[in-house]
Design an enzyme around this catalytic site. Structure first.
Site, PDB file in Angstrom:
ATOM      1  CB  CYS A   1     -33.900  32.515 -54.763  1.00  0.00           C
ATOM      2  SG  CYS A   1     -34.308  31.626 -56.274  1.00  0.00           S
ATOM      3  CD  GLU A   2     -33.612  27.967 -50.784  1.00  0.00           C
ATOM      4  OE1 GLU A   2     -34.390  26.993 -50.854  1.00  0.00           O
ATOM      5  OE2 GLU A   2     -32.397  27.901 -51.048  1.00  0.00           O
TER       6      GLU A   2
ATOM      7  CE1 TYR B   1     -35.206  24.214 -34.454  1.00  0.00           C
ATOM      8  CE2 TYR B   1     -35.493  26.574 -34.197  1.00  0.00           C
ATOM      9  CZ  TYR B   1     -34.705  25.449 -34.102  1.00  0.00           C
ATOM     10  OH  TYR B   1     -33.426  25.553 -33.653  1.00  0.00           O
TER      11      TYR B   1
ATOM     12  CE1 TYR C   1     -31.782  29.812 -29.026  1.00  0.00           C
ATOM     13  CE2 TYR C   1     -33.993  29.946 -28.101  1.00  0.00           C
ATOM     14  CZ  TYR C   1     -32.666  29.600 -27.989  1.00  0.00           C
ATOM     15  OH  TYR C   1     -32.205  29.024 -26.832  1.00  0.00           O
TER      16      TYR C   1
ATOM     17  CD  GLU D   1     -27.658  25.616 -17.995  1.00  0.00           C
ATOM     18  OE1 GLU D   1     -28.071  25.184 -19.105  1.00  0.00           O
ATOM     19  OE2 GLU D   1     -26.739  25.071 -17.363  1.00  0.00           O
ATOM     20  N   PRO D   2     -32.323  29.782 -18.206  1.00  0.00           N
ATOM     21  CG  PRO D   2     -33.412  31.554 -17.142  1.00  0.00           C
ATOM     22  CD  PRO D   2     -32.365  30.500 -16.916  1.00  0.00           C
ATOM     23  N   GLY D   3     -33.407  30.879 -21.418  1.00  0.00           N
ATOM     24  CA  GLY D   3     -33.042  31.700 -22.572  1.00  0.00           C
ATOM     25  C   GLY D   3     -34.269  32.243 -23.258  1.00  0.00           C
TER      26      GLY D   3
END
Length: 457
Positions: A383-384, A352, A411, A309-311
């Site tokens: 605004c972060e 991450y 991702y 199941e490679p992504g």
């Protein structure tokens, strides 16, 4: 803050240095990096994706914009399939990595199966021309309607993650009077040595059924009226750069397969999940060929069909996120390059602490000079304080420059949002000299089109 030219010292075992860690920041040699990434190259100091210039893409589609190489995606799929050609196998692309219909469509045409974690992903696969019979359905929260829809479409296999889910699948299958093909996702308690947010094979993780409970749960499944046991599954995490954790997990799976056979439960396939890592900057992940070489002896002896199941490894380095420098804000303590992409477009660095390469669309004539460079934080306009794409990068920047964030094919868009009421970026695919818009940029009006103002009664 020093502007001195970085001293070249290789950080990976390559013929040319890719990164140099200076006193004040990280210098990435764009030409050396692009030589190790598929589809990217510099021609006359200008960045190309396959045979299409980044400059032309930015002009035609504006920024921020995701761009994917069709050939790079297909090449990785073929590398997996070729590496396991001696076995009956099925490469099930993990849809969550990049779910654009164009990406799914080219993989379906190439013969890929798919790994999904929601009804929405199954509907995307079907819309893209994929076959439900070549889909494995993972995920911890399948509902009655999810299971019903999947069975009605002829799903290939449910990867079951709890006893409760197993009972629910049997109940739905009974109502439909159809057998439900299942495998148990077994949690082997193997440490993948990756970021804790993308580790999935430890006892502390929410995924799967504990290794020591698996035989009992298989026995329960065998006694259920509408359950058809077809396989066993495990998935230990993502962005793994060495093969040892996969081997350790396979050894535990083989123990269970043999114990099940002793109980009269025979399987058709073993699913080893995904998780193989990629080079974002200077990582040294195991190659697909070496990955296969380490597993093939054990898998050949096992004699079952093999699913993977490679992504990330399929699409990450097939894509870049293009962004434009809007504002340069040097301060006494830190230099900020404010770009038109932000954490809503690419959350991996903030979520991450991911280090992703940022390279220029245009290299300066004559090469990088000491006076050209400063150390910059590449940040967005959200605004972060956590809105950053890269920190402490040695670059020569001017307002209006186009930058490419590499490794953004996985991702990236799938985790994007409309935070701060920002429209999501467009997506483009290139194939040799051809280019095609595969998702339109959202407009601000799109963001509130389905909302309604409160009306006093």
């Amino acid at each position: 803050m020093s502007n001195s030219e970085p001293q070249r010292q290789a950080t990976v075992a390559d013929s040319q240095a890719i990164t140099v860690q200076t006193e004040h920041g990280l210098y990435i040699d764009p030409q050396a990096l692009s030589a190790h990434l598929p589809a990217l190259s510099y021609r006359d100091n200008e960045l190309y994706i396959e045979d299409v210039s980044v400059s032309g893409l930015a002009k035609q589609y504006d920024t921020p914009c995701y761009v994917y190489s069709k050939q790079a995606i297909l090449d990785v799929y073929q590398a997996y399939s070729d590496s396991f050609a001696s076995l009956e196998h099925q490469i099930c692309y993990a849809v969550k990595a990049n779910s654009n219909l164009a990406v799914l469509g080219i993989l379906a045409q190439a013969g890929a199966g798919f790994d999904i974690v929601s009804r929405g992903e199954l509907m995307r696969v079907l819309a893209a021309g994929g076959q439900a019979g070549r889909v494995v359905y993972s995920g911890v929260g399948k509902t009655y309607s999810d299971i019903e829809f999947a069975l009605q479409q002829g799903i290939g296999c449910f990867n079951v993650e709890s006893i409760s889910e197993l009972s629910l699948i049997n109940e739905v299958a009974d109502q439909l009077d159809t057998p439900a093909p299942i495998s148990l996702r077994v949690n082997p308690d193997v440490d993948a040595k990756t970021h804790p947010y993308i580790s999935t094979g430890l006892k502390d993780n929410k995924f799967g059924i504990a290794h020591e409970q698996a035989l009992d749960v298989y026995a329960q499944a065998a006694a259920m009226s509408h359950i058809e046991i077809v396989g066993i599954d495990c998935h230990i995490g993502s962005q793994l750069t060495e093969v040892a954790p996969f081997v350790a997990a396979l050894d535990k799976v083989i123990e269970l397969v043999q114990a099940l056979a002793d109980q009269g439960i025979t399987l058709k396939h073993v699913d080893l999940g995904g998780g193989l890592g990629v080079r974002y900057i200077d990582e040294s992940p195991v190659s697909i060929a070496d990955f296969a070489d380490a597993l093939l002896p054990k898998l050949t002896e096992l004699g079952l069909k093999v699913f993977f199941e490679p992504g990330r490894s399929m699409v990450a380095n097939a894509g870049v996120l293009l962004t434009r420098v809007d504002v340069l804000k040097p301060t006494e303590h830190k230099n900020f390059a404010i770009v038109d992409a932000a954490m809503n477009d690419l959350i991996r660095p903030a979520l991450y602490q991911a280090e992703m390469a940022v390279i220029p669309q245009q290299l300066p004539n004559g090469g990088m000079q000491a006076d050209d460079t400063k150390t910059w934080d590449i940040v967005g306009a959200i605004c972060e304080t956590g809105d950053f794409l890269a920190k402490d990068r040695v670059l020569a920047l001017a307002e209006g420059d186009i930058l490419a964030i590499t490794g953004a094919g996985a991702y990236g868009f799938t985790m994007s949002s409309n935070y701060n009421s920002r429209p999501r970026a467009s997506e483009v695919m290139v194939a040799q000299s051809q280019q095609q818009l595969i998702r339109k940029r959202e407009t601000i009006e799109d963001l509130y089109r389905d909302e309604m103002r409160w009306q006093d009664q």
